[in-house]
Design an enzyme around this catalytic site. Structure first.
Site, mmCIF file in Angstrom:
data_model
loop_
_atom_site.group_PDB
_atom_site.id
_atom_site.type_symbol
_atom_site.label_atom_id
_atom_site.label_comp_id
_atom_site.label_asym_id
_atom_site.label_seq_id
_atom_site.Cartn_x
_atom_site.Cartn_y
_atom_site.Cartn_z
ATOM 1 C CB ILE A 112 -17.081 -0.959 -35.040
ATOM 2 C CG1 ILE A 112 -17.215 -1.229 -36.538
ATOM 3 C CG2 ILE A 112 -18.419 -0.678 -34.368
ATOM 4 C CD1 ILE A 112 -18.354 -0.584 -37.265
ATOM 5 N N GLY A 113 -16.328 1.517 -32.783
ATOM 6 C CA GLY A 113 -16.189 1.813 -31.359
ATOM 7 C C GLY A 113 -17.309 1.205 -30.524
ATOM 8 C CB SER A 140 -12.419 1.376 -32.836
ATOM 9 O OG SER A 140 -12.928 2.617 -32.389
ATOM 10 C CD GLN A 162 -10.539 5.174 -35.722
ATOM 11 O OE1 GLN A 162 -11.097 4.430 -34.920
ATOM 12 N NE2 GLN A 162 -10.544 6.485 -35.581
ATOM 13 C CE1 TYR A 164 -12.872 9.169 -35.477
ATOM 14 C CE2 TYR A 164 -13.217 7.842 -33.509
ATOM 15 C CZ TYR A 164 -13.593 8.221 -34.784
ATOM 16 O OH TYR A 164 -14.701 7.657 -35.364
ATOM 17 C CB THR A 190 -11.316 8.291 -38.552
ATOM 18 O OG1 THR A 190 -11.101 6.889 -38.706
ATOM 19 C CG2 THR A 190 -12.742 8.634 -38.948
ATOM 20 C CE LYS A 307 -13.391 4.070 -41.400
ATOM 21 N NZ LYS A 307 -14.440 4.805 -40.694
ATOM 22 C CG HIS A 331 -17.987 7.613 -39.685
ATOM 23 N ND1 HIS A 331 -16.704 7.941 -39.312
ATOM 24 C CD2 HIS A 331 -18.548 7.040 -38.590
ATOM 25 C CE1 HIS A 331 -16.517 7.581 -38.046
ATOM 26 N NE2 HIS A 331 -17.617 7.032 -37.581
ATOM 27 N NE ARG A 334 -21.751 5.504 -36.560
ATOM 28 C CZ ARG A 334 -22.584 4.981 -35.677
ATOM 29 N NH1 ARG A 334 -23.652 4.356 -36.101
ATOM 30 N NH2 ARG A 334 -22.362 5.071 -34.390
ATOM 31 C CG ASP A 362 -16.068 2.218 -44.624
ATOM 32 O OD1 ASP A 362 -16.725 3.226 -44.968
ATOM 33 O OD2 ASP A 362 -15.324 2.213 -43.620
ATOM 34 C CB ILE A 365 -19.783 -3.625 -47.770
ATOM 35 C CG1 ILE A 365 -18.843 -2.754 -48.601
ATOM 36 C CG2 ILE A 365 -19.551 -5.125 -47.988
ATOM 37 C CD1 ILE A 365 -18.532 -3.248 -49.977
ATOM 38 N NE ARG A 366 -25.590 -2.811 -44.551
ATOM 39 C CZ ARG A 366 -24.570 -2.008 -44.205
ATOM 40 N NH1 ARG A 366 -23.324 -2.390 -44.405
ATOM 41 N NH2 ARG A 366 -24.790 -0.843 -43.628
ATOM 42 N NE ARG A 386 -24.902 1.370 -39.208
ATOM 43 C CZ ARG A 386 -24.609 2.430 -39.968
ATOM 44 N NH1 ARG A 386 -24.210 2.258 -41.218
ATOM 45 N NH2 ARG A 386 -24.689 3.645 -39.478
HETATM 46 C C1 FNR Z 1 -18.401 3.245 -36.751
HETATM 47 N N1 FNR Z 1 -17.371 3.739 -37.545
HETATM 48 C C2 FNR Z 1 -16.187 4.123 -36.954
HETATM 49 N N2 FNR Z 1 -15.155 4.586 -37.711
HETATM 50 C C3 FNR Z 1 -13.966 4.921 -37.160
HETATM 51 O O1 FNR Z 1 -13.065 5.330 -37.876
HETATM 52 N N3 FNR Z 1 -13.809 4.801 -35.802
HETATM 53 C C4 FNR Z 1 -14.782 4.361 -34.979
HETATM 54 O O2 FNR Z 1 -14.585 4.256 -33.775
HETATM 55 C C5 FNR Z 1 -16.030 4.043 -35.556
HETATM 56 N N4 FNR Z 1 -17.076 3.626 -34.777
HETATM 57 C C6 FNR Z 1 -18.248 3.209 -35.347
HETATM 58 C C7 FNR Z 1 -19.285 2.734 -34.551
HETATM 59 C C8 FNR Z 1 -20.447 2.238 -35.135
HETATM 60 C C9 FNR Z 1 -21.516 1.690 -34.264
HETATM 61 C C10 FNR Z 1 -20.582 2.239 -36.546
HETATM 62 C C11 FNR Z 1 -21.808 1.671 -37.204
HETATM 63 C C12 FNR Z 1 -19.586 2.751 -37.325
HETATM 64 C C13 FNR Z 1 -17.473 3.744 -39.013
HETATM 65 C C14 FNR Z 1 -16.999 2.407 -39.610
HETATM 66 O O3 FNR Z 1 -15.614 2.272 -39.484
HETATM 67 C C15 FNR Z 1 -17.364 2.302 -41.100
HETATM 68 O O4 FNR Z 1 -16.894 3.428 -41.775
HETATM 69 C C16 FNR Z 1 -18.878 2.176 -41.298
HETATM 70 O O5 FNR Z 1 -19.410 1.253 -40.371
HETATM 71 C C17 FNR Z 1 -19.197 1.728 -42.713
HETATM 72 O O6 FNR Z 1 -20.583 1.741 -42.937
HETATM 73 P P1 FNR Z 1 -21.502 0.425 -42.909
HETATM 74 O O7 FNR Z 1 -21.035 -0.483 -44.017
HETATM 75 O O8 FNR Z 1 -21.318 -0.189 -41.559
HETATM 76 O O9 FNR Z 1 -22.892 0.937 -43.110
#
Ligand code: FNR
Length: 434
Positions: A112-113, A140, A162, A164, A190, A307, A331, A334, A362, A365-366, A386
């Site tokens: 998560i970034g 991230s 991870q 990019y 990703t 991913k 993702h 998103r 992913d 998942i809650r 999240r």
């Molecule tokens: C992400 N996700 C994400 N994925 C990734 O590969 N690199 C990243 O930097 C990020 N950054 C990121 C920021 C935020 C604020 C969110 C919410 C998500 C996606 C993350 O790895 C994952 O796939 C999702 O968060 C899964 O969905 P839920 O379960 O959080 O709804």
């Protein structure tokens, strides 16, 4: 042969569910509520109170009308757990084996970034929590803290990196080499974010954290990125018709404050602004194709995980291109509005490549029941997203620890109550399709 994880908690944890319940209820006797809410909706609400409107929108939001986010949740409702009785579930083993290492629980922390938007201690707080709970962390590419600093906080706790895929292959190589040096056990590429999704909430607030120097720490700490920066001219234009007013100056100051060389030097040298410009030009390559993966394969001997896979054909291509694993993910909704939910995509993918590739899951998942369903449908482990960010926002390191403990306890109890003693017994036969 599986390599056991040498961190505390690696041993079988027969009672994590009951331990956690007892801890919460006993504290309740002295009128102490859990540090952060256990219920996801309440946790999200608490996090919202703790965050700026921009930060909350960035974390909670999805693409377009957020239909993929809704589908990610609804997809789980299509499956019901069918518990079995009288099966001696007094001792339960929630461990899973991934790439030859045994992990005490089937969880990893999703990359998560920009975690600094949730809490000032950002990735460092998450790394400390991951270490305390022996949950592997995926760094991230858009982290707020360089991977080397997080690696120090993690101690022996496993970590992945991870990536990019940048326009610059030299930068890709440098990031992967740093990840290897920082002890990462796999590279997660990703693929679903070669372009940024149409994120309505962020657009309405006209807020993108990266343009303020947030979430670019892996770049500004990278020797190749810094060299490329020097090679650029400092006085390029960022975009059309940028009006300079008080708000712009505030952003520039924020930006310089986020830059590692210190506020005054970067503000005066203009390097911080140049770094943001460079980042926006370099961070992703939409022209990427399957053929490019051979470059990454040559860069590293670590397992490579793709991913963002939801199409069976892509899962097969991942296998054909010699990849080691995939993350079935959209993702968190998103990127593409109206996309297939991850949980709906999972069964066919598991059937097609489950024998050959390690499957992570992913998006949505809650609860422990969600984890149970994902594992039953063919995932080897799940990534929490999240929920842990909300734990971070609501309670810093302690908040993340609480969220992880709750997830572990919830899954342990769900598994036992469903009549399963180990993850190997969590199978599709325990599910009923509604
Ligand atoms: C992400 N996700 C994400 N994925 C990734 O590969 N690199 C990243 O930097 C990020 N950054 C990121 C920021 C935020 C604020 C969110 C919410 C998500 C996606 C993350 O790895 C994952 O796939 C999702 O968060 C899964 O969905 P839920 O379960 O959080 O709804």
């Amino acid at each position: 042969m599986s390599k056991p994880l040498s961190t505390p908690g690696a041993e079988r944890t027969p009672g994590i569910g009951r331990e956690r319940q007892t801890e919460i209820y006993v504290r309740g006797i002295s009128a102490q509520a859990p540090r952060v809410p256990v219920d996801f909706a309440a946790l999200e609400a608490r996090a919202r109170e703790a965050m700026s409107p921009e930060a909350f929108a960035y974390v909670a939001g999805g693409a377009g009308m957020e239909r993929t986010m809704v589908a990610n949740r609804q997809g789980f409702e299509k499956w019901a757990i069918v518990p079995r009785m009288l099966r001696d579930v007094s001792v339960r083993d929630t461990s899973v084996e991934i790439f030859g290492t045994r992990y005490p629980s089937p969880y990893m922390l999703a990359p998560i970034g920009v975690l600094e938007m949730a809490h000032p201690e950002a990735d460092l707080a998450v790394a400390r929590a991951a270490r305390r709970e022996s949950v592997p962390m995926i760094f991230s590419n858009q982290a707020s803290v360089p991977m080397e600093e997080c690696a120090r906080e993690l101690g022996e706790t496993p970590r992945f990196f991870q990536l990019y895929w940048s326009v610059s292959n030299e930068l890709v190589k440098s990031l992967v080499a740093r990840a290897e040096k920082a002890g990462c056990e796999a590279i997660v590429v990703t693929l679903d974010t070669t372009l940024l999704g149409w994120r309505t909430r962020d657009l309405d607030l006209a807020y993108l954290p990266f343009l303020r120097g947030k979430g670019i720490a892996q770049y500004t700490s990278d020797p190749v990125f810094r060299r490329l920066l020097k090679e650029d001219e400092l006085d390029q234009e960022v975009g059309p018709e940028r009006k300079v007013n008080l708000a712009t100056i505030r952003v520039l100051m924020e930006l310089a404050g986020n830059y590692p060389d210190g506020f005054f030097k970067s503000l005066t040298s203009g390097e911080a602004l140049a770094a943001v410009r460079k980042f926006t030009g370099i961070y992703s390559r939409p022209s990427l194709t399957w053929e490019d993966l051979s470059f990454l394969r040559e860069c590293t001997d670590l397992p490579i995980v793709l991913k963002g896979i939801t199409a069976v054909e892509d899962a097969r291509l991942a296998k054909e291109h010699g990849m080691d694993g995939i993350v079935v993910s959209n993702h968190g909704g998103r990127q593409v509005d109206g996309a297939l939910s991850s949980i709906e995509a999972l069964p066919a993918i598991a059937e097609a490549v489950g024998e050959d590739l390690t499957i992570f899951f992913d998006s949505g998942i809650r609860t422990g029941a969600d984890v149970f369903k994902a594992l039953a449908l063919g995932a080897d482990a799940v990534l929490l997203g999240r929920p842990y960010v909300y734990g971070l926002a609501a309670g810093g390191e302690e908040g993340v620890v609480e969220v992880l403990r709750n997830f572990k306890a919830d899954f342990d109890l769900t598994m036992g109550l469903a009549g399963c003693r180990s993850v190997a017994e969590v199978k599709a036969s325990r599910l009923h399709a509604r």
